[in-house]
Structure formats: structure tokens, C-alpha cells
Design a protein around this motif. Structure first.
Motif, PDB file in Angstrom:
ATOM      1  N   ARG A 119       0.921  -1.213   0.153  1.00  0.00           N
ATOM      2  CA  ARG A 119      -0.159   0.122   0.042  1.00  0.00           C
ATOM      3  C   ARG A 119       0.957   1.364   0.205  1.00  0.00           C
ATOM      4  NH1 ARG A 119      -5.403   0.930   1.249  1.00  0.00           N
ATOM      5  NH2 ARG A 119      -5.502  -1.000   1.950  1.00  0.00           N
ATOM      6  N   ALA A 120       1.761   1.353   0.828  1.00  0.00           N
ATOM      7  CA  ALA A 120       2.666   2.346   0.890  1.00  0.00           C
ATOM      8  C   ALA A 120       3.498   2.847  -0.278  1.00  0.00           C
ATOM      9  CB  ALA A 120       3.685   2.369   2.188  1.00  0.00           C
ATOM     10  N   LEU A 121       4.036   1.610  -1.101  1.00  0.00           N
ATOM     11  CA  LEU A 121       4.391   2.113  -2.259  1.00  0.00           C
ATOM     12  C   LEU A 121       3.706   2.414  -3.363  1.00  0.00           C
ATOM     13  CD1 LEU A 121       7.185   2.189  -3.930  1.00  0.00           C
ATOM     14  CD2 LEU A 121       6.604  -0.202  -4.562  1.00  0.00           C
ATOM     15  N   ARG A 122       2.759   1.765  -3.488  1.00  0.00           N
ATOM     16  CA  ARG A 122       1.576   2.136  -4.686  1.00  0.00           C
ATOM     17  C   ARG A 122       0.993   3.454  -4.347  1.00  0.00           C
ATOM     18  NH1 ARG A 122      -1.469  -2.225  -2.153  1.00  0.00           N
ATOM     19  NH2 ARG A 122      -3.497  -1.431  -1.365  1.00  0.00           N
ATOM     20  N   GLU A 123       0.831   4.016  -3.163  1.00  0.00           N
ATOM     21  CA  GLU A 123       0.153   5.269  -3.014  1.00  0.00           C
ATOM     22  C   GLU A 123       1.145   6.309  -3.282  1.00  0.00           C
ATOM     23  OE1 GLU A 123      -0.727   5.273   1.186  1.00  0.00           O
ATOM     24  OE2 GLU A 123      -2.729   4.439   0.840  1.00  0.00           O
ATOM     25  N   SER A 124       2.495   6.147  -3.166  1.00  0.00           N
ATOM     26  CA  SER A 124       3.537   6.997  -3.759  1.00  0.00           C
ATOM     27  C   SER A 124       3.919   7.132  -5.144  1.00  0.00           C
ATOM     28  CB  SER A 124       5.212   6.528  -3.105  1.00  0.00           C
ATOM     29  OG  SER A 124       6.112   7.069  -3.572  1.00  0.00           O
ATOM     30  N   ILE A 125       3.734   5.884  -5.610  1.00  0.00           N
ATOM     31  CA  ILE A 125       3.691   5.745  -7.112  1.00  0.00           C
ATOM     32  C   ILE A 125       2.518   6.557  -7.762  1.00  0.00           C
ATOM     33  CG2 ILE A 125       3.452   4.102  -9.201  1.00  0.00           C
ATOM     34  CD1 ILE A 125       5.016   2.118  -7.478  1.00  0.00           C
ATOM     35  N   PHE A 126       1.151   6.340  -7.249  1.00  0.00           N
ATOM     36  CA  PHE A 126       0.199   7.095  -8.077  1.00  0.00           C
ATOM     37  C   PHE A 126       0.305   8.465  -7.731  1.00  0.00           C
ATOM     38  CE2 PHE A 126      -1.102   2.651  -8.823  1.00  0.00           C
ATOM     39  CZ  PHE A 126      -1.639   2.914 -10.084  1.00  0.00           C
ATOM     40  N   ALA A 127       0.574   8.880  -6.266  1.00  0.00           N
ATOM     41  CA  ALA A 127       0.648  10.220  -6.260  1.00  0.00           C
ATOM     42  C   ALA A 127       1.888  11.159  -7.142  1.00  0.00           C
ATOM     43  CB  ALA A 127       1.142  10.473  -4.811  1.00  0.00           C
ATOM     44  N   ASN A 128       2.909  10.202  -7.377  1.00  0.00           N
ATOM     45  CA  ASN A 128       3.761  10.858  -8.281  1.00  0.00           C
ATOM     46  C   ASN A 128       3.527  11.032  -9.706  1.00  0.00           C
ATOM     47  OD1 ASN A 128       6.124  11.838  -6.510  1.00  0.00           O
ATOM     48  ND2 ASN A 128       6.742   9.633  -6.132  1.00  0.00           N
ATOM     49  N   ALA A 129       2.460   9.915 -10.051  1.00  0.00           N
ATOM     50  CA  ALA A 129       1.906  10.001 -11.465  1.00  0.00           C
ATOM     51  C   ALA A 129       1.110  11.140 -11.640  1.00  0.00           C
ATOM     52  CB  ALA A 129       1.314   8.806 -11.587  1.00  0.00           C
ATOM     53  N   ARG A 130       0.391  11.405 -10.457  1.00  0.00           N
ATOM     54  CA  ARG A 130      -0.741  12.547 -10.827  1.00  0.00           C
ATOM     55  C   ARG A 130       0.066  13.945 -10.534  1.00  0.00           C
ATOM     56  NH1 ARG A 130      -4.177   8.408  -7.636  1.00  0.00           N
ATOM     57  NH2 ARG A 130      -5.504   7.614  -9.225  1.00  0.00           N
ATOM     58  N   LYS A 131       1.016  13.966  -9.988  1.00  0.00           N
ATOM     59  CA  LYS A 131       2.014  15.222  -9.909  1.00  0.00           C
ATOM     60  C   LYS A 131       2.701  15.462 -11.241  1.00  0.00           C
ATOM     61  CE  LYS A 131       2.980  15.173  -4.878  1.00  0.00           C
ATOM     62  NZ  LYS A 131       4.007  14.977  -3.843  1.00  0.00           N
ATOM     63  N   SER A 132       2.772  14.493 -12.016  1.00  0.00           N
ATOM     64  CA  SER A 132       3.429  14.342 -13.333  1.00  0.00           C
ATOM     65  C   SER A 132       2.465  14.512 -14.623  1.00  0.00           C
ATOM     66  CB  SER A 132       4.599  13.154 -13.406  1.00  0.00           C
ATOM     67  OG  SER A 132       5.387  13.285 -12.352  1.00  0.00           O
ATOM     68  N   LYS A 133       1.255  14.982 -14.030  1.00  0.00           N
ATOM     69  CA  LYS A 133       0.138  15.081 -15.243  1.00  0.00           C
ATOM     70  C   LYS A 133      -0.189  13.715 -15.892  1.00  0.00           C
ATOM     71  CE  LYS A 133       1.309  20.129 -15.641  1.00  0.00           C
ATOM     72  NZ  LYS A 133       1.749  21.156 -16.585  1.00  0.00           N
ATOM     73  N   LEU A 134       0.096  12.728 -15.207  1.00  0.00           N
ATOM     74  CA  LEU A 134      -0.373  11.220 -15.698  1.00  0.00           C
ATOM     75  C   LEU A 134       0.797  11.110 -17.020  1.00  0.00           C
ATOM     76  CD1 LEU A 134      -4.258  11.533 -15.874  1.00  0.00           C
ATOM     77  CD2 LEU A 134      -2.935  11.080 -14.005  1.00  0.00           C
ATOM     78  N   PHE A 135       1.782  11.575 -16.780  1.00  0.00           N
ATOM     79  CA  PHE A 135       2.905  11.612 -17.860  1.00  0.00           C
ATOM     80  C   PHE A 135       2.591  11.863 -19.191  1.00  0.00           C
ATOM     81  CE2 PHE A 135       2.892   7.459 -15.139  1.00  0.00           C
ATOM     82  CZ  PHE A 135       3.959   7.866 -14.221  1.00  0.00           C
ATOM     83  N   ALA A 136       1.694  12.901 -19.110  1.00  0.00           N
ATOM     84  CA  ALA A 136       1.394  13.504 -20.321  1.00  0.00           C
ATOM     85  C   ALA A 136       2.502  14.803 -20.403  1.00  0.00           C
ATOM     86  CB  ALA A 136      -0.030  14.114 -20.505  1.00  0.00           C
ATOM     87  N   VAL A 137       3.793  14.699 -20.532  1.00  0.00           N
ATOM     88  CA  VAL A 137       4.469  15.450 -20.236  1.00  0.00           C
ATOM     89  C   VAL A 137       5.563  15.227 -21.170  1.00  0.00           C
ATOM     90  CG1 VAL A 137       3.670  16.393 -18.074  1.00  0.00           C
ATOM     91  CG2 VAL A 137       5.546  14.652 -18.102  1.00  0.00           C
ATOM     92  N   ALA A 138       6.777  16.207 -21.187  1.00  0.00           N
ATOM     93  CA  ALA A 138       7.976  15.948 -21.885  1.00  0.00           C
ATOM     94  C   ALA A 138       9.150  15.618 -20.876  1.00  0.00           C
ATOM     95  CB  ALA A 138       8.520  17.030 -22.980  1.00  0.00           C
ATOM     96  N   CYS A 139       9.239  14.258 -20.437  1.00  0.00           N
ATOM     97  CA  CYS A 139      10.071  13.872 -19.346  1.00  0.00           C
ATOM     98  C   CYS A 139      11.518  13.676 -19.754  1.00  0.00           C
ATOM     99  CB  CYS A 139       9.248  12.782 -18.669  1.00  0.00           C
ATOM    100  SG  CYS A 139       9.173  11.117 -19.457  1.00  0.00           S
ATOM    101  N   ASP A 140      11.773  13.602 -20.753  1.00  0.00           N
ATOM    102  CA  ASP A 140      13.326  13.196 -21.320  1.00  0.00           C
ATOM    103  C   ASP A 140      14.003  14.719 -21.072  1.00  0.00           C
ATOM    104  OD1 ASP A 140      15.150  11.142 -22.745  1.00  0.00           O
ATOM    105  OD2 ASP A 140      15.628  12.961 -23.192  1.00  0.00           O
TER     106      ASP A 140
END
Length: 224
Positions: A84-105
């Protein structure tokens, strides 16, 4: 719960280009894929659902280990579970990253090739993905470390399984390596290989030192 390790039954690379699990479309999912022909495994994909259910697939191959002693990686295709702790961290960061609809390179020309990575999100909120060699975005960098550490645990688990079945004298060295990886944070979610560790810990036919190492690693298991 004992997770079965099954051989790949699809053509190499086909699953890596596929979309996320449509049968679980009501549950948000994140998939991390990694490819580097110079490493072992040369290609893998980790899928994590917000409900904790996930999947790991990897291809065998890549160069032989440089030390001439380590075992090569084998293909895997297996379910996993994320705490639970890890997946909460993973999904929180995904939402902070605009669901990866960003230029991340980062796009920097002076950064050495570290592998082609893709993060993809799909869920009720929408979808997005980005591909990169290296990213200066803190959330992307953290997610990369987490997914790589999950994959490292599963790869080590596969090696330990083969050693337990065919070469138990090698268990001590491999367990020592895994223990150091866990201490360094380079291997996480040990619960996914806990059944094997429990088998080793309870087997009086292996060295007592090996049993102790397996018991120590079980202390890293998160139950939730």
C-alpha cells in the motif's frame, strides 16, 4: 500467497507495445517498461494497479555476466503485488506528473545512454505516457528508481529459485547480494519472493548461514 513463474508464450517484444490491462480498466494502472540490450534482463515491463495487483514480464538474453560467475537473467511472466505505501507513492507521483502527459526526457546530449524507459498511465482520470533516457523531473526520477528496484527483486528471485533447485552452494553469495541491494534500496517489495525465502529459511539441507540470510530478508516483507 505463492506466485507462479511461467515461461513467456508471446513473441519477443509484443507485450511491451500493448496497452494496459483492459480487463481492469476501472482500476488506474501504471506501466513502466525498460529496454537496454547491454544489460540483463534486456527488456522488461512492470505493471501496477492502484488496487495493488500487478504484473511483471521480462525477456531473457543480453550479454553474459561480466564476472563469469553470476547467473544470466531468464524470462519471467508472473503476477505481483505492490504494498500500500509504495503504490500510494507511485500514484501520487504519477498525478503530480500530469499522468505522464509531459515531456519527461531531459534531452541533454552529454548524458550517457541509460536505457529506454517509458512510463504510461491509464485510468478513470485519463491517460498519458512519456519515454526517456534520463529525466531531471524529481517525480519521474523517483518512479524510475522504484520500478527498477521492483524488477531487481524479481530478477534476483528468479536466480535464487534456479540456484535452490540446481546449485545450492551458490545461494549464500546470491542472498548476500540481495541483502545488500535491499539495504541500499536497490531491491524492494521483497514479499513477492517471500514464499521462496521461507522455503530456503526452513530447509535444513542448506547451510545455516543461508537460512539466516533468508530469515533476515523476510524481515523486509510488508504485509498489507
Amino acid at each position: 500467497m505463492v506466485w507462479a513463474v511461467l515461461p513467456l508464450v508471446v513473441a519477443p517484444g509484443t507485450y511491451f507495445a500493448a496497452g494496459l490491462d483492459r480487463d481492469a480498466s476501472a482500476v488506474a494502472q501504471i506501466r513502466f517498461t525498460y529496454e537496454n540490450p547491454k544489460l540483463q534482463p534486456p527488456k522488461y515491463a512492470v505493471t501496477v494497479g492502484e488496487d495493488g495487483n500487478g504484473h511483471f514480464r521480462s525477456e531473457a538474453g543480453g550479454p553474459p555476466p561480466a564476472d563469469g560467475e553470476s547467473m544470466p537473467s531468464e524470462a519471467q511472466d508472473r503476477p505481483i503485488h505492490i504494498s500500500r505505501a509504495l503504490r500510494e507513492s507511485i500514484f501520487a507521483n504519477a498525478r503530480k506528473s500530469k499522468l505522464f502527459a509531459v515531456a519527461c526526457d531531459d534531452g541533454a546530449k552529454n548524458i550517457a545512454y541509460q536505457g529506454t524507459k517509458t512510463l504510461a498511465y491509464e485510468g478513470p482520470e485519463g491517460q498519458g505516457s512519456c519515454t526517456y533516457n534520463w529525466s531531471k523531473l524529481s517525480q519521474i526520477d523517483k518512479l524510475t528508481d522504484q520500478f527498477e528496484a521492483i524488477a531487481a527483486t524479481l530478477d534476483e528471485g528468479s536466480k535464487l529459485q534456479r540456484q535452490y533447485e540446481h546449485g545450492r552452494l551458490s545461494l549464500d553469495t546470491e542472498l548476500e547480494l540481495l541483502d545488500q541491494m535491499v539495504r541500499d534500496g536497490r531491491a524492494i517489495e521483497v514479499e513477492n519472493i517471500a514464499p521462496l525465502l521461507r522455503t530456503i529459511a526452513g530447509d535444513d539441507a542448506v547451510l545455516q548461514r543461508v537460512q539466516r540470510r533468508a530469515r533476515a530478508l523476510l524481515q523486509a516483507v510488508k504485509e498489507d
